[in-house]
Design an enzyme around this catalytic site. Structure first.
Site, PDB file in Angstrom:
ATOM      1  N   TYR A 130     -42.957 138.007  39.931  1.00  0.00           N
ATOM      2  CA  TYR A 130     -43.639 136.877  39.326  1.00  0.00           C
ATOM      3  C   TYR A 130     -44.831 137.398  38.516  1.00  0.00           C
ATOM      4  CZ  TYR A 130     -46.418 132.585  39.108  1.00  0.00           C
ATOM      5  OH  TYR A 130     -47.164 131.523  38.689  1.00  0.00           O
ATOM      6  N   ASP A 188     -40.983 137.815  48.665  1.00  0.00           N
ATOM      7  CA  ASP A 188     -41.256 136.511  48.045  1.00  0.00           C
ATOM      8  C   ASP A 188     -39.920 135.770  47.960  1.00  0.00           C
ATOM      9  OD1 ASP A 188     -41.695 134.362  46.283  1.00  0.00           O
ATOM     10  OD2 ASP A 188     -43.312 135.422  45.247  1.00  0.00           O
ATOM     11  N   LYS A 246     -43.003 125.104  44.532  1.00  0.00           N
ATOM     12  CA  LYS A 246     -41.717 125.070  43.833  1.00  0.00           C
ATOM     13  C   LYS A 246     -40.688 124.267  44.639  1.00  0.00           C
ATOM     14  CE  LYS A 246     -44.106 127.728  41.152  1.00  0.00           C
ATOM     15  NZ  LYS A 246     -44.067 129.187  41.221  1.00  0.00           N
TER      16      LYS A 246
END
Ligand SMILES: *Cc1c(COP(=O)(O)O)cnc(C)c1O
Length: 413
Positions: free
Chosen positions: A113, A180, A205
């Site tokens: 990310y 993650d 999310k």
């Protein structure tokens, strides 16, 4: 929850013992301390990262609504405990600060990310980071390495990392692995079952699922959770109780939403692959990661990426022309979003990392929602258009909510 229940049941009932539909939201910032001895005991327990005794004392130390969400998430990930934060980046920051107490070096598997990549590459937290491929993790570990951090499926091209294989390399040197799991969610992938020590989520999310609450959470064992809670008390990045309530509610429909969105994503990935304007489609069940996807995940998920022919200007055109799909960053909500990683989410990562991560000028990432797939495909098809009309904006009628903007806001840095 007993292990015999199916995930769909566990997700609905987790941390709701003794309640009817809905847990109370506790918004108080402080709590009565009627008995000083109890107060002292509770504070001492929490200062060590433990649970409050009798009274929670103060909302930066403990909130009962957020605690319910943590317990529910822990049960979804098959973890002993979980600790929630104000955002995914706050959770990752706490994880890195906890690691720093053991050693100053991190091994990170790219791609990551954009925010995580930047936090590590900048050295902001006083940690040194070696970025490496999954295959070279063991070689990158140093005597003071305190954590291996990875993300799978990776952002934005959905490349997979073999979690068990990285854990095998790291455990040769006794280094814990953090995964993650934002893109897969515990519905599709449970990294702790594969030997990871920490699972990290941007709960903003899929877990929330409706794009209206920021949050981060780490699922891990009891002793690791204690030090994460101590860091949260010290740094103050707490989850707001309303966020905790909403994210706990989001968990109830997570399996249902993932199934519906994944079905749509599979359809769109197939259709895009045979579209003449598309160079390449990235989706975990397609291409080189298909076998690993089948082994490691219960499904390929609801995020895909594709490279359009014509680079930056063609990609910008697609973002400008979509009508049902929203051009916006973020992912994991019931509505479909499209964004341009090189210009937006990954603008901050170095050109080298962009190249290594295949973050090209024509790449678009699609977070697929639960709308009707035919409507989504019609929208994408008209946005992809045909080459000759691609540069004639006059032929397109704009929806009221989306005003076309100049292309130069997508300029690569
Ligand atoms: C969004 C995201 C984060 C950061 O989470 P925030 O809630 O925005 O702070 C971290 N990792 C991944 C994979 C993400 O998608």
């Amino acid at each position: 929850m007993t292990a015999k229940l199916h995930p769909e049941t566990t997700f609905v009932h987790a941390a709701r013992g003794g309640l009817a539909h809905s847990p109370a939201i506790d918004l108080s910032t402080t709590y009565r301390i009627d008995d000083l001895e109890t107060g002292r005991e509770s504070l001492a327990a929490q200062a060590e990262g433990g649970e409050p005794v009798g009274t929670p004392i103060y909302a930066r130390l403990h909130n009962p609504t957020v605690r319910r969400f943590e317990e529910a998430l822990a049960s979804a990930e098959g973890a002993e405990d979980a600790v929630a934060y104000s955002s995914g980046m706050a959770a990752i920051t706490a994880l890195l600060l906890a690691a720093k107490q053991r050693g100053d070096h991190i091994v990170a598997v790219r791609p990551l990310y954009g925010g995580t990549d930047h936090l590590l590459a900048s050295g902001l937290l006083g940690l040194r980071t070696t970025f490496t491929d999954a295959a070279d993790v063991a070689g990158a570990i140093e005597p003071t390495t305190s954590l291996v951090f990875l993300e799978t499926p990776g952002n934005p091209t959905l490349s997979l990392v073999d979690i068990a294989e990285v854990v095998a390399q790291a455990s040769l040197h006794d280094v814990p692995v953090a995964v993650d799991n934002t893109f897969a969610t515990p519905v599709l992938q449970r990294p702790l079952d594969l030997g990871a020590t920490y699972v990290v989520h941007s709960a903003t999310k899929f877990i929330g699922g409706h794009g209206d609450a920021l949050g981060g959470v780490i699922a891990t064992d009891k002793s690791a959770a204690k030090s994460l809670r101590q860091i949260r008390i010290a740094t103050g990045a707490v989850m707001h109780p309303i966020g905790g309530y909403m994210l706990h509610r989001g968990l109830q429909t997570l399996p249902l939403r993932i199934k519906a969105a994944q079905r749509n994503a599979q359809k769109l990935a197939n259709l895009l692959q045979s579209h003449p304007e598309i160079e390449q489609v990235f989706y975990p069940s397609m291409g080189q990661d298909a076998m690993l996807c089948a082994r490691q995940m219960k499904g390929p998920g609801a995020v895909l990426a594709f490279e359009v022919k014509g680079g930056m200007s063609a990609a910008a055109d697609v973002m400008r022309k979509v009508k049902v799909i929203t051009p916006a960053v973020s992912l994991g909500s019931v509505d479909t979003l499209i964004q341009h990683p090189a210009g937006l989410t990954h603008q901050i990562v170095t050109d080298d990392a962009k190249e290594a991560g295949k973050i090209t000028a024509g790449l678009l990432r699609l977070s697929v929602g639960i709308e009707d797939p035919d409507d989504l495909w019609k929208d994408l098809k008209q946005a992809l258009g045909v080459s000759q009309s691609k540069h004639s904006d006059a032929a397109v009628s704009w929806p009221v909510m989306w005003t076309p903007k100049s292309q130069d806001r997508l300029t690569l840095s």
